[in-house]
Motif scaffolding. Structure first.
Motif, PDB file in Angstrom:
ATOM      1  N   LEU A 158       0.761  -1.192  -0.129  1.00  0.00           N
ATOM      2  CA  LEU A 158       0.112   0.008   0.116  1.00  0.00           C
ATOM      3  C   LEU A 158       0.981   1.115   0.075  1.00  0.00           C
ATOM      4  O   LEU A 158       1.915   1.557   0.500  1.00  0.00           O
ATOM      5  N   PRO A 159       0.284   2.387  -0.733  1.00  0.00           N
ATOM      6  CA  PRO A 159       1.240   3.390  -0.761  1.00  0.00           C
ATOM      7  C   PRO A 159       1.346   4.118   0.559  1.00  0.00           C
ATOM      8  O   PRO A 159       0.496   4.067   1.439  1.00  0.00           O
ATOM      9  N   THR A 160       2.445   4.969   0.616  1.00  0.00           N
ATOM     10  CA  THR A 160       2.619   5.783   2.033  1.00  0.00           C
ATOM     11  C   THR A 160       2.732   7.305   1.767  1.00  0.00           C
ATOM     12  O   THR A 160       2.269   8.034   2.435  1.00  0.00           O
ATOM     13  N   GLN A 161       3.192   7.469   0.661  1.00  0.00           N
ATOM     14  CA  GLN A 161       3.186   9.099   0.128  1.00  0.00           C
ATOM     15  C   GLN A 161       1.637   9.518  -0.277  1.00  0.00           C
ATOM     16  O   GLN A 161       1.272   8.884  -0.927  1.00  0.00           O
ATOM     17  N   THR A 162       1.183  10.736   0.132  1.00  0.00           N
ATOM     18  CA  THR A 162       0.079  11.196   0.014  1.00  0.00           C
ATOM     19  C   THR A 162       0.099  12.346  -0.535  1.00  0.00           C
ATOM     20  O   THR A 162      -1.067  12.911  -1.014  1.00  0.00           O
ATOM     21  N   ASN A 163       0.732  13.294  -0.763  1.00  0.00           N
ATOM     22  CA  ASN A 163       0.856  14.507  -1.459  1.00  0.00           C
ATOM     23  C   ASN A 163       1.719  14.663  -2.851  1.00  0.00           C
ATOM     24  O   ASN A 163       2.757  13.824  -2.710  1.00  0.00           O
ATOM     25  N   PHE A 164       1.047  14.977  -3.670  1.00  0.00           N
ATOM     26  CA  PHE A 164       1.535  15.224  -4.938  1.00  0.00           C
ATOM     27  C   PHE A 164       1.454  16.789  -5.370  1.00  0.00           C
ATOM     28  O   PHE A 164       0.555  17.371  -4.752  1.00  0.00           O
ATOM     29  N   THR A 165       2.047  17.043  -6.499  1.00  0.00           N
ATOM     30  CA  THR A 165       1.701  18.449  -6.998  1.00  0.00           C
ATOM     31  C   THR A 165       0.117  18.755  -7.171  1.00  0.00           C
ATOM     32  O   THR A 165      -0.328  18.073  -8.105  1.00  0.00           O
ATOM     33  N   GLY A 166      -0.372  19.670  -6.355  1.00  0.00           N
ATOM     34  CA  GLY A 166      -1.816  19.984  -6.566  1.00  0.00           C
ATOM     35  C   GLY A 166      -2.805  18.732  -6.041  1.00  0.00           C
ATOM     36  O   GLY A 166      -4.090  19.146  -6.258  1.00  0.00           O
ATOM     37  N   VAL A 167      -2.475  17.873  -5.661  1.00  0.00           N
ATOM     38  CA  VAL A 167      -3.400  16.789  -5.158  1.00  0.00           C
ATOM     39  C   VAL A 167      -2.828  16.205  -3.809  1.00  0.00           C
ATOM     40  O   VAL A 167      -1.894  16.076  -3.225  1.00  0.00           O
ATOM     41  N   GLU A 168      -4.132  15.899  -3.011  1.00  0.00           N
ATOM     42  CA  GLU A 168      -3.793  15.328  -1.682  1.00  0.00           C
ATOM     43  C   GLU A 168      -4.926  14.021  -1.748  1.00  0.00           C
ATOM     44  O   GLU A 168      -5.754  14.145  -2.340  1.00  0.00           O
ATOM     45  N   LEU A 169      -4.095  12.911  -1.267  1.00  0.00           N
ATOM     46  CA  LEU A 169      -4.809  11.329  -1.290  1.00  0.00           C
ATOM     47  C   LEU A 169      -4.632  11.131   0.117  1.00  0.00           C
ATOM     48  O   LEU A 169      -3.825  11.176   1.090  1.00  0.00           O
ATOM     49  N   ASN A 170      -5.845  10.241   0.562  1.00  0.00           N
ATOM     50  CA  ASN A 170      -5.755   9.653   2.055  1.00  0.00           C
ATOM     51  C   ASN A 170      -6.707   8.497   1.685  1.00  0.00           C
ATOM     52  O   ASN A 170      -7.796   8.383   0.843  1.00  0.00           O
ATOM     53  N   TYR A 171      -6.322   7.286   2.494  1.00  0.00           N
ATOM     54  CA  TYR A 171      -7.187   6.183   2.442  1.00  0.00           C
ATOM     55  C   TYR A 171      -7.152   5.340   3.669  1.00  0.00           C
ATOM     56  O   TYR A 171      -6.304   5.612   4.665  1.00  0.00           O
ATOM     57  N   MET A 172      -8.058   4.451   3.856  1.00  0.00           N
ATOM     58  CA  MET A 172      -7.998   3.427   4.748  1.00  0.00           C
ATOM     59  C   MET A 172      -8.274   2.084   3.920  1.00  0.00           C
ATOM     60  O   MET A 172      -9.126   2.024   3.297  1.00  0.00           O
ATOM     61  N   SER A 173      -7.581   0.996   4.623  1.00  0.00           N
ATOM     62  CA  SER A 173      -7.792  -0.232   4.128  1.00  0.00           C
ATOM     63  C   SER A 173      -7.856  -1.220   5.146  1.00  0.00           C
ATOM     64  O   SER A 173      -7.008  -1.488   6.353  1.00  0.00           O
ATOM     65  N   ILE A 174      -9.118  -1.965   5.406  1.00  0.00           N
ATOM     66  CA  ILE A 174      -9.317  -2.949   6.717  1.00  0.00           C
ATOM     67  C   ILE A 174      -9.953  -4.116   6.215  1.00  0.00           C
ATOM     68  O   ILE A 174     -10.862  -4.522   5.779  1.00  0.00           O
TER      69      ILE A 174
END
Length: 415
Positions: A158-174
């Motif tokens: 699963l990805p760890t970095q969550t910020n890219f140019t102009g984009v923010e990402l966040n997730y949960m996986s259960i």
């Protein structure tokens, strides 16, 4: 060696029964009452057969039987109650106390020998079953250890970095078990484009997890001849073609009958345009920052890996700065309470309710809202949620920021 503990307070009866059983080929140990029998059994773990008189001082046969049949006793004992009474009430009382057999004093020698041998056959079967259960417990412990290791490996994917140019990402996986069939991810395709996806392999367990791992590996190759997300000329492959390639790679056969639902999308980080293809997956939720409303969007395509004749189609949307795209698996919308599902509309309304919170908190808030609603912390199915916010393009930011991944971690993986 077949040992029998004979318990009787009458020395004559004890000697007679011991001699009789010795002539039948059994090894005999004797005790005068129940307390002495317990002491002998504690010192001789190889004894599993007890033939005991009923009426004795200090501890009678019924009390002894009860003690030996308690769960905390260290081994299984085949217990035969010996009595001078030959009436139905006595037999019922003895069996209710836990006795495995009931023999009346004076029983014919051949019958006595046959019953004792039957008891040892029962003991042998019980011990074999116990050994098999121990082997199964050991095998299960090994499997559980391996599954824990597999679960750790999945978390590393699963990805760890969550910020890219102009984009923010966040997730949960259960995952609902140690390993699940859900998987999500995202990657920078070039300085202007970010791909993100979420897929859900049908079923649970090792086979689903292995397919999930394989699909993730197929998507993670961003360049070169084996890439399915960019061609040999380094051009970005459209989402519908990416899913078509996956369908051809993972088409089911007679031996492997697994398929998966999926959303694959490509975001132009400069313009906010999103091209996406939804293959049998629950619809996206598009939250509009200007109106603070959310809508469900998606295409009615087939699942991936089930049919070889499928043609996939894609759609495009134009984001405004602050808009969010939510991808999720049906484990969250199909969470139940009183035979009612949380539903896609329930998810849409919840996203509107929590929109004012920071993006890096919203996925956790969403999952906790579902937990509260269903009145349970656990889910019956794997749950995955990915939120993607387009913040808008800033040339100044683009000039000062390279396109490599940052190290800020907002994502969470729960077991």
């Amino acid at each position: 060696m077949e040992y029998i503990l004979v318990v009787d307070d009458d020395p004559v009866s004890l000697l007679f029964m011991s001699s009789l059983l010795k002539r039948c080929g059994f090894q005999i140990v004797s005790a005068k009452n129940g307390l002495e029998a317990l002491s002998i059994l504690a010192e001789n773990p190889n004894i599993q057969f007890v033939l005991s008189d009923w009426i004795m001082p200090e501890m009678d046969g019924i009390e002894l039987c009860t003690k030996l049949k308690e769960l905390e006793f260290d081994r299984y004992i085949f217990f035969v109650l010996l009595s001078g009474k030959d009436d139905q009430r006595s037999i019922i009382d003895g069996i209710n106390a836990g006795a495995d057999d009931f023999i009346v004093k004076g029983t014919d020698v051949k019958e006595l020998e046959a019953r004792v041998k039957a008891g040892f056959r029962t003991l042998e079967l019980h011990n074999k079953i116990t050994d098999k259960n121990q082997e199964l417990d050991s095998a299960y412990a090994t499997i559980r250890k391996d599954l824990d290791a597999a679960g750790d490996l999945v978390r590393q994917l699963l990805p760890t970095q969550t910020n890219f140019t102009g984009v923010e990402l966040n997730y949960m996986s259960i995952p609902s078990a140690q390993i699940g069939g859900d998987m999500l991810g995202y990657m920078q395709l070039d300085p202007d484009h970010l791909a993100f996806y979420l897929f859900d392999v049908a079923g649970h367990g090792v086979s689903s997890a292995l397919m999930s791992f394989s699909v993730q590996q197929s998507l993670s190759v961003v360049g070169g001849p084996s890439s399915i997300v960019k061609d040999i000329n380094n051009n970005i492959i459209p989402p519908e073609d990416v899913i078509d390639k996956l369908n051809k790679l993972y088409i089911s056969d007679d031996k492997i009958q697994l398929y998966f639902t999926m959303i694959y999308a490509v975001l132009n980080v400069k313009t906010g345009e999103v091209d996406y293809c939804s293959a049998g997956h629950p619809p996206l939720v598009w939250h509009h920052s200007q109106t603070e409303q959310a809508e469900l969007i998606g295409d009615d395509n087939f699942v991936v890996g089930a049919f070889d004749f499928v043609e996939y189609k894609a759609s495009s949307i134009q984001l405004n700065p602050g808009d969010k795209i939510w991808l999720y698996s049906d484990g969250i919308t199909e969470a139940e309470k009183d035979n009612t599902q949380f539903s896609e509309d329930g998810l849409r309304k919840t996203i509107m309710d929590i929109h004012s919170h920071p993006t890096h908190l919203q996925t956790e808030l969403l999952v906790n809202r579902v937990r509260t609603w269903q009145e349970s912390d656990t889910f019956e199915d794997d749950v995955s949620v990915l939120a993607v916010e387009w913040k808008g393009y800033s040339k100044q930011e683009d000039d000062s920021c390279n396109t490599k991944l940052t190290t800020k971690v907002n994502a969470q993986f729960f077991r």
